[in-house]
Design a protein around this motif. Structure first.
Motif, short mmCIF file in Angstrom:
data_model
loop_
_atom_site.label_atom_id
_atom_site.label_comp_id
_atom_site.label_asym_id
_atom_site.label_seq_id
_atom_site.Cartn_x
_atom_site.Cartn_y
_atom_site.Cartn_z
N VAL A 1 0.58 -1.20 -0.07
CA VAL A 1 0.10 0.04 0.06
C VAL A 1 0.88 1.13 0.00
CG1 VAL A 1 -1.60 1.27 1.41
CG2 VAL A 1 -1.99 -1.41 1.10
N LEU A 2 1.88 1.18 0.87
CA LEU A 2 2.76 2.29 0.79
C LEU A 2 3.52 2.71 -0.43
CD1 LEU A 2 4.30 2.27 4.25
CD2 LEU A 2 2.85 3.72 3.55
N LEU A 3 4.09 1.44 -1.06
CA LEU A 3 4.70 1.45 -2.19
C LEU A 3 3.89 2.06 -3.46
CD1 LEU A 3 7.24 1.19 -3.84
CD2 LEU A 3 6.49 -1.39 -4.15
N PHE A 4 2.45 1.64 -3.32
CA PHE A 4 1.42 1.90 -4.49
C PHE A 4 1.14 3.53 -4.14
CE2 PHE A 4 -2.91 2.29 -6.05
CZ PHE A 4 -2.78 2.01 -7.22
N ARG A 5 1.14 4.04 -3.04
CA ARG A 5 0.82 5.56 -2.69
C ARG A 5 2.23 6.26 -3.29
NH1 ARG A 5 -1.61 5.59 3.37
NH2 ARG A 5 -3.61 4.74 2.88
N LEU A 6 3.30 5.84 -3.03
CA LEU A 6 4.28 6.62 -3.46
C LEU A 6 4.53 6.74 -5.11
CD1 LEU A 6 7.16 7.51 -2.85
CD2 LEU A 6 8.27 5.48 -2.85
N LEU A 7 4.04 5.65 -5.89
CA LEU A 7 3.96 5.49 -7.14
C LEU A 7 3.09 6.35 -7.66
CD1 LEU A 7 4.47 1.79 -7.91
CD2 LEU A 7 6.14 3.46 -8.35
N ILE A 8 2.04 6.48 -6.94
CA ILE A 8 0.89 7.42 -7.29
C ILE A 8 1.25 8.85 -7.19
CG2 ILE A 8 -1.48 8.49 -6.57
CD1 ILE A 8 -2.33 5.61 -6.10
N LEU A 9 1.87 9.06 -6.15
CA LEU A 9 2.41 10.68 -5.76
C LEU A 9 3.51 10.72 -6.82
CD1 LEU A 9 2.58 12.73 -4.02
CD2 LEU A 9 4.26 11.68 -2.60
N ILE A 10 4.39 9.91 -7.42
CA ILE A 10 5.33 9.99 -8.11
C ILE A 10 4.83 10.39 -9.78
CG2 ILE A 10 7.35 9.19 -9.70
CD1 ILE A 10 8.11 7.76 -7.10
N SER A 11 3.92 9.67 -10.12
CA SER A 11 2.90 9.80 -11.21
C SER A 11 2.32 11.39 -11.43
CB SER A 11 2.03 8.97 -11.30
OG SER A 11 2.34 7.61 -11.33
N ILE A 12 1.55 11.48 -10.06
CA ILE A 12 1.10 13.13 -10.19
C ILE A 12 2.22 14.09 -10.48
CG2 ILE A 12 -0.18 14.67 -8.73
CD1 ILE A 12 -1.62 12.47 -7.62
N MET A 13 3.26 13.99 -9.73
CA MET A 13 4.35 14.87 -9.84
C MET A 13 4.96 14.95 -11.38
SD MET A 13 6.46 14.94 -6.29
CE MET A 13 7.65 13.70 -7.00
N MET A 14 4.97 13.76 -11.95
CA MET A 14 5.46 13.61 -13.29
C MET A 14 4.38 14.38 -14.44
SD MET A 14 8.36 12.13 -13.90
CE MET A 14 8.29 11.58 -15.58
N ILE A 15 3.15 14.38 -14.02
CA ILE A 15 2.07 14.69 -14.98
C ILE A 15 2.04 16.39 -14.59
CG2 ILE A 15 -0.46 15.20 -15.12
CD1 ILE A 15 -0.65 12.11 -14.45
N ILE A 16 2.40 16.90 -13.69
CA ILE A 16 2.24 18.54 -13.44
C ILE A 16 3.52 19.10 -13.96
CG2 ILE A 16 2.77 20.01 -11.40
CD1 ILE A 16 0.95 18.19 -9.60
N TYR A 17 4.89 18.22 -13.84
CA TYR A 17 5.81 18.63 -14.39
C TYR A 17 5.78 18.66 -16.10
CZ TYR A 17 10.76 18.52 -16.07
OH TYR A 17 11.81 18.98 -16.82
N SER A 18 5.21 17.50 -16.59
CA SER A 18 4.79 17.57 -18.15
C SER A 18 4.00 18.82 -18.54
CB SER A 18 4.13 16.28 -18.44
OG SER A 18 5.25 15.42 -18.14
#
Length: 131
Positions: free
Chosen positions: A4-21
């Motif tokens: 669950v923690l790993l999944f939350r971390l991946l979601i957070l990284i994905s959101i940051m990548m979308i905002i950066y893009s």
């Protein structure tokens, strides 16, 4: 629990990548150039620190490309010649001398020591006599 923690971390990284893009896309100068062309606005795109990179600008829906040439002035090397051509000659329909003079003035603001040479077919408008 660890999954669950790993999944939350991946979601957070994905959101940051979308905002950066999204930010990179909105700040892209080529996108701004294209948007100005579609809106028939004036937009000047140039890397003043790189004399090897051509300048581009749009005006009234027409894309112009200016080749910069470096030369000696009284105190240093600066851009002394700009050769301007048009990407699509058919987009010049409706252009007047005043439009060309406006574009020359805009380029001279950025490169005051330069001589501007208009390539065919733009130079034909400047060579014709007034009635």
């Amino acid at each position: 629990m660890m999954i669950v923690l790993l999944f939350r971390l991946l979601i957070l990284i994905s959101i940051m990548m979308i905002i950066y893009s999204g930010i990179k896309y909105l700040r892209n100068p080529q996108r701004k150039l294209k948007a100005a062309k579609e809106a028939n606005e004036f937009y000047f795109l140039d890397d003043a620190n790189n004399s090897k990179k051509n300048l581009q600008f749009v005006y009234k829906g027409c894309l112009f490309i200016g080749e910069k040439y470096l030369g000696a002035t009284e105190d240093s090397f600066k851009v002394v010649d700009i050769h301007v051509s048009v990407k699509e000659p058919l987009e010049l329909e409706g252009f007047t001398r005043e439009d060309i003079y406006f574009l020359e003035n805009e380029m001279l603001i950025h490169y005051p020591h330069s001589k501007i040479e208009w390539k065919h077919p733009i130079n034909q408008l400047l060579l014709t006599k007034l009635h």
